[in-house]
Design a protein around this motif. Structure first.
Motif, short mmCIF file in Angstrom:
data_model
loop_
_atom_site.label_atom_id
_atom_site.label_comp_id
_atom_site.label_asym_id
_atom_site.label_seq_id
_atom_site.Cartn_x
_atom_site.Cartn_y
_atom_site.Cartn_z
N MET A 120 0.88 -1.14 0.08
CA MET A 120 0.04 0.00 0.10
C MET A 120 0.99 1.15 0.07
N SER A 121 1.96 1.21 0.71
CA SER A 121 2.79 2.41 0.73
C SER A 121 3.46 2.61 -0.53
N GLY A 122 3.72 1.52 -1.31
CA GLY A 122 4.47 1.86 -2.59
C GLY A 122 3.48 2.32 -3.37
N PHE A 123 2.46 1.89 -3.27
CA PHE A 123 1.07 2.73 -4.41
C PHE A 123 1.04 4.03 -4.15
N VAL A 124 0.92 4.31 -2.77
CA VAL A 124 0.72 5.91 -2.30
C VAL A 124 2.10 6.51 -2.77
N LEU A 125 3.18 6.16 -2.45
CA LEU A 125 4.27 6.78 -2.84
C LEU A 125 4.49 6.99 -4.48
N ARG A 137 11.00 20.12 -7.57
CA ARG A 137 11.01 20.54 -6.31
C ARG A 137 11.43 19.56 -5.40
N ALA A 138 12.13 19.90 -4.29
CA ALA A 138 12.46 18.87 -3.53
C ALA A 138 11.29 18.44 -2.36
N ALA A 139 11.64 17.05 -1.98
CA ALA A 139 10.59 16.60 -1.40
C ALA A 139 10.24 17.36 0.18
N ARG A 140 11.29 18.06 0.50
CA ARG A 140 11.25 18.85 1.95
C ARG A 140 10.13 20.08 1.76
N ASP A 141 9.85 20.27 0.50
CA ASP A 141 8.89 21.35 0.25
C ASP A 141 7.49 21.18 0.00
N ILE A 142 7.33 19.56 0.50
CA ILE A 142 5.97 19.28 -0.09
C ILE A 142 5.45 18.73 1.13
N PRO A 143 4.46 19.30 1.96
CA PRO A 143 4.01 18.85 3.10
C PRO A 143 3.03 17.57 2.81
N VAL A 144 3.07 16.71 3.56
CA VAL A 144 2.13 15.23 3.19
C VAL A 144 1.32 15.30 4.48
N ALA A 145 0.11 15.21 4.26
CA ALA A 145 -1.15 14.73 5.47
C ALA A 145 -1.55 13.50 5.14
N ILE A 146 -1.27 12.51 6.06
CA ILE A 146 -1.73 11.23 5.99
C ILE A 146 -2.86 10.89 6.96
N LEU A 147 -4.20 10.49 6.70
CA LEU A 147 -5.29 10.50 7.40
C LEU A 147 -5.30 8.71 7.57
N GLY A 148 -5.42 8.50 9.06
CA GLY A 148 -5.21 7.05 9.28
C GLY A 148 -3.98 6.73 9.50
N PHE A 149 -3.66 6.23 10.98
CA PHE A 149 -2.30 6.03 11.37
C PHE A 149 -2.38 4.53 12.03
N ALA A 182 -2.03 0.26 10.65
CA ALA A 182 -0.62 -0.50 10.10
C ALA A 182 -0.20 -0.09 8.92
N MET A 183 -1.18 0.50 8.19
CA MET A 183 -0.78 1.00 6.74
C MET A 183 -0.30 2.50 6.78
N GLY A 184 -1.03 3.31 7.45
CA GLY A 184 -0.77 4.84 7.43
C GLY A 184 0.62 4.80 8.41
N SER A 185 0.92 4.15 9.35
CA SER A 185 2.29 4.42 9.87
C SER A 185 3.32 3.76 8.98
N ARG A 186 2.90 2.73 8.01
CA ARG A 186 4.22 2.22 7.28
C ARG A 186 4.25 3.37 6.16
N ALA A 187 3.13 3.96 5.70
CA ALA A 187 3.49 5.12 4.46
C ALA A 187 4.08 6.49 5.24
N ALA A 188 3.75 6.74 6.37
CA ALA A 188 4.24 7.81 7.02
C ALA A 188 5.72 7.63 7.11
N GLN A 189 6.30 6.56 7.62
CA GLN A 189 7.53 6.25 7.66
C GLN A 189 8.33 6.38 6.34
N ASP A 190 7.77 5.75 5.32
CA ASP A 190 8.40 5.74 4.05
C ASP A 190 8.42 7.36 3.32
N PHE A 191 7.46 7.74 3.63
CA PHE A 191 7.61 9.35 3.07
C PHE A 191 8.54 10.00 3.78
N ALA A 192 8.50 9.88 5.39
CA ALA A 192 9.59 10.64 6.25
C ALA A 192 10.94 10.31 5.55
#
Ligand code: GLV
Length: 310
Positions: free
Chosen positions: A96-101, A129-141, A143-153
């Motif tokens: 899921m995280s791969g899909f979102v990324l 544009r660098a990733a640091r300039d693109i704020p991401v909001a993840i709704l849902g934290f 198993a999937m939300g936390s995986r995606a959050a760590q991968d984005f970070a």
């Protein structure tokens, strides 16, 4: 243990076929409606028929075949006291995280522009544009939300997460919770990812009010449930430019009706509820673990809180 298969939309016996032999010693799968209804303690269900559960008075648990169990939870014949179990699989969260990324980076790097340029044989660099300039909001934290959050970070995106209940977040990830925290989590975000479970509180959460808080030209990645999205508000936000685009994997009506405006909207990428797959062995393991817990008189792992709905 007898396990009844309950679905109006899927052939669950066919779906589980490759695992039925492995489970044979412990689980006897029976089709609905089943003659030995009193023997049934377990169900595997996905879009169960409205009266599906009423036939099985000794039913103790119902397993979903996915990460979400909403189609079981909303079934009117589900009795209080029946444990509802969902599948939690690290590989699924990773997929899921791969899909979102994939979609997020496509937006960051301007993939649609390159596609268009290639069609026109145009050799032209576009400002990146660098990733640091693109704020991401993840709704849902979860198993999937936390995986995606760590991968984005890990890729350098500033990440905020929002969940209904407070959960500790790893360093570098800003966590917001409760209804009040939603506005702060999405304020000024350029990418919003919906990984929420569907509950009465989250139904319609992706609406004009939320879109208005995002950075202009934001990108929506929607992989929760169709009912989270107010489709008319989404189309209006795309038309006004508040949303630059949307990757939509789930819809209020699935399959997406032939005349739906999302199909040929230039800013929308439609995928057929395919963002990630649970592996059939993981579903089978969930069924086995649930049966074992019932035999020991314990609550099965990954039982959903029926009041919260996830
Ligand atoms: C799919 O939608 C799932 O719940 O796993």
């Amino acid at each position: 243990m007898h396990c009844v298969l309950l679905s109006e939309t899927l052939d669950l016996r066919g779906y589980l076929a490759s695992e039925i032999d492995r489970l044979r010693d412990r689980i006897t799968f029976v089709d609905h409606p089943c003659a030995d209804a009193d023997e049934v303690r377990l169900a595997v269900a996905w879009d169960p028929p409205a009266d599906g559960f009423s036939r099985y008075p000794k039913l103790a648990a119902a397993c979903s075949i996915g990460a979400g169990a909403d189609s079981i939870l909303r079934c009117p014949s589900l009795r209080a006291g029946v444990d509802v179990v969902r599948v939690v699989e690290p590989a699924q969260a990773q997929m899921m995280s791969g899909f979102v990324l994939w979609h997020a980076i496509g937006h960051q790097r301007g993939l649609p522009i390159y596609r268009d340029q290639q069609r026109r044989q145009l050799w032209r660099r576009i400002p990146q544009r660098a990733a640091r300039d693109i704020p991401v909001a993840i709704l849902g934290f979860g198993a999937m939300g936390s995986r995606a959050a760590q991968d984005f970070a890990a890729l350098g995106f500033p990440v905020r997460v929002w969940s209904r209940s407070a959960r500790p977040a790893p360093q570098g990830i800003a966590a917001f919770h409760d209804v009040g925290g939603l506005a702060a989590a999405v304020e000024g975000a350029e990418i919003v990812v919906n990984l929420l479970p569907l509950t009465p509180e989250t139904r319609g959460i992706l609406d004009a009010r939320l879109f208005a808080r995002l950075r202009r030209g934001a990108f929506l990645i929607h992989v929760g449930r169709g009912e989270h999205l107010n489709e008319a508000d989404c189309l209006a936000a795309l038309a006004s430019g508040q949303l630059a685009g949307a990757a939509l994997d789930v819809f209020a009506a699935e399959p997406l009706p032939a005349d739906h405006p999302f199909w040929d909207h230039p800013g929308v990428m439609v995928t057929p509820h395919d963002a990630c797959d649970v592996s059939v062995p993981a579903v089978a393991d969930t069924i086995l673990a649930t049966a074992a817990a019932l035999e020991r008189g314990e609550t099965p792992p990954h039982t959903v809180d029926r009041v919260r709905g996830y």
